[in-house]
Design an enzyme around this catalytic site. Structure first.
Site, PDB file in Angstrom:
ATOM      1  N   GLU A  41       1.586  -5.143  10.053  1.00 25.09           N
ATOM      2  CA  GLU A  41       0.276  -5.787   9.910  1.00 25.09           C
ATOM      3  C   GLU A  41      -0.606  -5.429  11.115  1.00 25.09           C
ATOM      4  OE1 GLU A  41      -1.605  -7.776   7.830  1.00 25.09           O
ATOM      5  OE2 GLU A  41      -3.014  -7.902   9.486  1.00 25.09           O
TER       6      GLU A  41
ATOM      7  N   CYS B  90      -5.803  -5.828  -4.880  1.00 22.03           N
ATOM      8  CA  CYS B  90      -6.928  -6.716  -5.204  1.00 22.03           C
ATOM      9  C   CYS B  90      -8.125  -5.899  -5.682  1.00 22.03           C
ATOM     10  CB  CYS B  90      -7.283  -7.581  -4.012  1.00 22.03           C
ATOM     11  SG  CYS B  90      -7.653  -6.637  -2.544  1.00 22.03           S
TER      12      CYS B  90
ATOM     13  N   GLN C 209      -2.967 -17.006   1.303  1.00 16.85           N
ATOM     14  CA  GLN C 209      -3.450 -16.884  -0.072  1.00 16.85           C
ATOM     15  C   GLN C 209      -4.122 -18.193  -0.496  1.00 16.85           C
ATOM     16  OE1 GLN C 209      -3.315 -14.294  -2.103  1.00 16.85           O
ATOM     17  NE2 GLN C 209      -1.974 -12.873  -1.010  1.00 16.85           N
TER      18      GLN C 209
ATOM     19  N   TYR D  97       1.053  -4.007   5.149  1.00 21.50           N
ATOM     20  CA  TYR D  97      -0.113  -4.905   5.059  1.00 21.50           C
ATOM     21  C   TYR D  97       0.405  -6.333   4.817  1.00 21.50           C
ATOM     22  CZ  TYR D  97      -2.197  -0.367   3.791  1.00 21.50           C
ATOM     23  OH  TYR D  97      -2.559   0.946   3.734  1.00 21.50           O
TER      24      TYR D  97
ATOM     25  N   ASP E 213       0.385  -4.195   0.019  1.00 26.76           N
ATOM     26  CA  ASP E 213      -0.600  -5.194  -0.424  1.00 26.76           C
ATOM     27  C   ASP E 213      -1.874  -4.983   0.393  1.00 26.76           C
ATOM     28  OD1 ASP E 213      -1.993  -7.375  -1.345  1.00 26.76           O
ATOM     29  OD2 ASP E 213      -0.625  -8.889  -0.533  1.00 26.76           O
TER      30      ASP E 213
HETATM   31  N1  SAH Z   1       0.590  -9.495   1.991  1.00 30.77           N
HETATM   32  C1  SAH Z   1      -0.167 -10.547   2.622  1.00 30.77           C
HETATM   33  C2  SAH Z   1      -1.568 -10.142   3.083  1.00 30.77           C
HETATM   34  C3  SAH Z   1      -2.364  -9.220   2.218  1.00 30.77           C
HETATM   35  S1  SAH Z   1      -4.056  -9.011   2.700  1.00 30.77           S
HETATM   36  C4  SAH Z   1      -0.191 -11.765   1.739  1.00 30.77           C
HETATM   37  O1  SAH Z   1       0.118 -11.684   0.558  1.00 30.77           O
HETATM   38  O2  SAH Z   1      -0.524 -12.832   2.219  1.00 30.77           O
HETATM   39  C5  SAH Z   1      -4.077  -7.420   3.430  1.00 30.77           C
HETATM   40  C6  SAH Z   1      -3.642  -7.399   4.883  1.00 30.77           C
HETATM   41  O3  SAH Z   1      -3.688  -6.046   5.350  1.00 30.77           O
HETATM   42  C7  SAH Z   1      -4.518  -8.178   5.827  1.00 30.77           C
HETATM   43  O4  SAH Z   1      -3.709  -9.101   6.525  1.00 30.77           O
HETATM   44  C8  SAH Z   1      -5.100  -7.121   6.789  1.00 30.77           C
HETATM   45  O5  SAH Z   1      -5.259  -7.589   8.102  1.00 30.77           O
HETATM   46  C9  SAH Z   1      -4.053  -6.042   6.731  1.00 30.77           C
HETATM   47  N2  SAH Z   1      -4.457  -4.652   7.057  1.00 30.77           N
HETATM   48  C10 SAH Z   1      -5.640  -4.049   6.821  1.00 30.77           C
HETATM   49  N3  SAH Z   1      -5.592  -2.745   7.160  1.00 30.77           N
HETATM   50  C11 SAH Z   1      -4.329  -2.510   7.608  1.00 30.77           C
HETATM   51  C12 SAH Z   1      -3.650  -1.322   8.063  1.00 30.77           C
HETATM   52  N4  SAH Z   1      -4.264  -0.162   8.146  1.00 30.77           N
HETATM   53  N5  SAH Z   1      -2.362  -1.459   8.427  1.00 30.77           N
HETATM   54  C13 SAH Z   1      -1.720  -2.644   8.342  1.00 30.77           C
HETATM   55  N6  SAH Z   1      -2.310  -3.781   7.908  1.00 30.77           N
HETATM   56  C14 SAH Z   1      -3.593  -3.716   7.539  1.00 30.77           C
END
Ligand code: SAH
Length: 465
Positions: A337, A420, A287, A316, A393
């Site tokens: 992830e 977001c 972040q 995610y 997320d």
């Molecule tokens: N929760 C974390 C990251 C959020 S960003 C934080 O707060 O730091 C969203 C994340 O979702 C990214 O890391 C991206 O690689 C992942 N992502 C995207 N599509 C996805 C899917 N279908 N399944 C799992 N993860 C996914």
């Protein structure tokens, strides 16, 4: 209305990209850099049947929401900020309105309900110098001088500016050091059109709590000559912890190359969010606004209402930031992830913090979760796998609809949705509301002051649970 027509118009509204919107006899004009409340003179650039894009020519009467002087002289030309000329309090209202309107329009939620459950947006006390990461493109100006700066909105021409007001002060010193070194040793900057030259980008990361600094040079070549000299100079900057190279020889908009090699120090820096520490390498997602992230995760913890007995899924999960933040208050946390490197980081971070009750899975959330459920049933004589709390997320496109159905099937008592993009959030909430869930709390968090982006956190509760 035709191209090149001049109009004078009052700005009455704002579009989702921060542009001012004025109307003349019902015909809408979208004007970049015009602030709500301004009366402006504008030139029509592109006229359609019911609306036109116009260019701001002159501010006739400035809005009461217009700041006297934007903090950055490049605010208009740079693509990084969109609404810096509007005072911060009004920016926050703009973001709150954006969330509210999406919930009503796309989410189909009654206006009164939305007003009732929406909590005040969490803004920043000091909405500048908040970014812990900056990626400066490097180029050459028309006199052949090396420059670092930002891309102008929607283009790839570099506007020289080493003093971004959203970034930390030390960025400028680092860029000066790199540019001086390049000039002195005749090291070329990358040229996008010709796909030649060496230095493409300088990535800088700064640990707000630890004060550790990372510099990574992205180069279009295998190595940099006199790299030891550069490393030594950078190492002289207080807090320097990591100096690396990333090789990217592709003709691409992607900034970073796939591999990292060490020039000096170590390959990662460490920083904290709350009482969890994270190792951050040049390629990891982290972040960018640590001050607001701490508030956001604090809300995630509050909304999750953990007692220590819960099984929590963090979908995610990136490098496991939320997972680890919640783990100390939960019985077991599972993170999912899609990016393999992020999963590796997540596991390292769990270990570094001595957190044992988390497990990370690599893959698509919409595949991993149902698969886990199937296996659980097989192993437990048909008993259904149950989740107490699910945190999601997702990226801007939101959640896969099948995933939402799986969450419902797992009987989650609570879903904490970190979003977001308010439009996809509203769409997904509609699905959950149709499946016996109720939206209980909504709060916007301003992770990116002066831009039009807004983060939202939502508590969704299963009815009668
Ligand atoms: N929760 C974390 C990251 C959020 S960003 C934080 O707060 O730091 C969203 C994340 O979702 C990214 O890391 C991206 O690689 C992942 N992502 C995207 N599509 C996805 C899917 N279908 N399944 C799992 N993860 C996914």
């Amino acid at each position: 209305m035709r191209k090149n027509d001049m109009v004078t118009v009052m700005i009455e509204d704002m579009g989702s990209n921060g542009e001012g919107i004025g109307k003349i006899d019902g015909y809408a004009l979208f004007i970049k850099d015009a602030v709500i409340g301004d009366v402006v003179e504008a030139k029509i650039m592109k006229a359609k049947k019911n609306y036109a894009y116009a260019k701001l020519v002159k501010i006739v009467t400035p809005s009461a929401y217009r700041v006297d002087k934007p903090a950055c002289p490049m605010a208009r030309s740079c693509g990084g900020c969109q609404i810096q000329e509007m005072e911060y309090g009004r920016q926050l209202k703009f973001k709150e309105d954006k969330v509210r309107e999406n919930l009503i329009r796309i989410g189909g939620m009654p206006k009164e309900t939305v007003s009732e459950i929406m909590e005040p947006i969490v803004g920043m006390e000091e909405p500048f110098a908040y970014r812990n990461k900056a990626q400066f493109p490097i180029g050459t100006d028309k006199d052949g001088k090396i420059v670092a700066g930002f891309y102008a909105g929607r283009t790839h021409s570099i506007i020289p500016n080493t003093r971004c007001v959203l970034g930390v002060d030390v960025n400028e010193r680092i860029l000066r050091c790199v540019i001086d070194f390049m000039e002195e040793y005749g090291i070329s900057a990358y040229c996008e059109e010709e796909h030649c030259g060496l230095v493409r980008h300088v990535l800088i990361r700064y640990g707000f709590r630890t004060k550790e600094i990372m510099v990574c040079l992205v180069i279009n070549g295998a190595e940099i000559s006199h790299g030891d000299v550069l490393a030594k100079r950078l190492a002289g900057i207080e807090g320097m912890t990591s100096v690396t190279l990333s090789v990217n020889r592709e003709r691409t908009n992607v900034i970073m190359g796939k591999e990292i090699s060490l020039l000096w120090g170590q390959t990662y820096i460490t920083d904290w969010i709350g009482d969890v520490k994270y190792q951050i390498s040049p390629l990891s997602f982290f972040q960018v606004n640590p001050v607001q992230t701490e508030k956001l995760y604090g809300l995630a913890l509050e909304y999750a209402q953990l007692t220590g007995e819960e099984t929590v899924w963090d979908l995610y999960c990136g490098i496991g930031t939320i997972s680890l933040f919640l783990a100390r208050r939960a019985k077991q946390v599972y993170g999912v992830e899609i990016v393999p490197e992020a999963v590796v980081d997540a596991r390292v971070n769990a270990k570094v913090n001595g957190i044992g009750n988390v497990e990370f899975f690599e893959g698509k959330a919409e595949e991993v979760l149902p698969e886990f459920g199937r296996r659980f049933e097989e192993e437990h004589g048909g008993r259904k796998c149950h989740a107490d709390v699910v945190v999601v997320d997702p990226p801007r496109k939101g959640c896969d609809e099948g995933l939402l159905r799986t969450i419902v099937e797992m009987g989650a008592k609570r879903v904490v949705y970190v979003s977001c993009d308010p439009a996809t959030l509203a769409r997904d909430l509609k699905v959950l509301r149709g499946e016996g869930y109720e939206v209980e709390r909504v709060r916007a968090v301003d992770q990116f002051p002066h831009t039009v982006h807004v983060e939202t956190i939502v508590l969704i509760q299963k009815k009668n649970s």
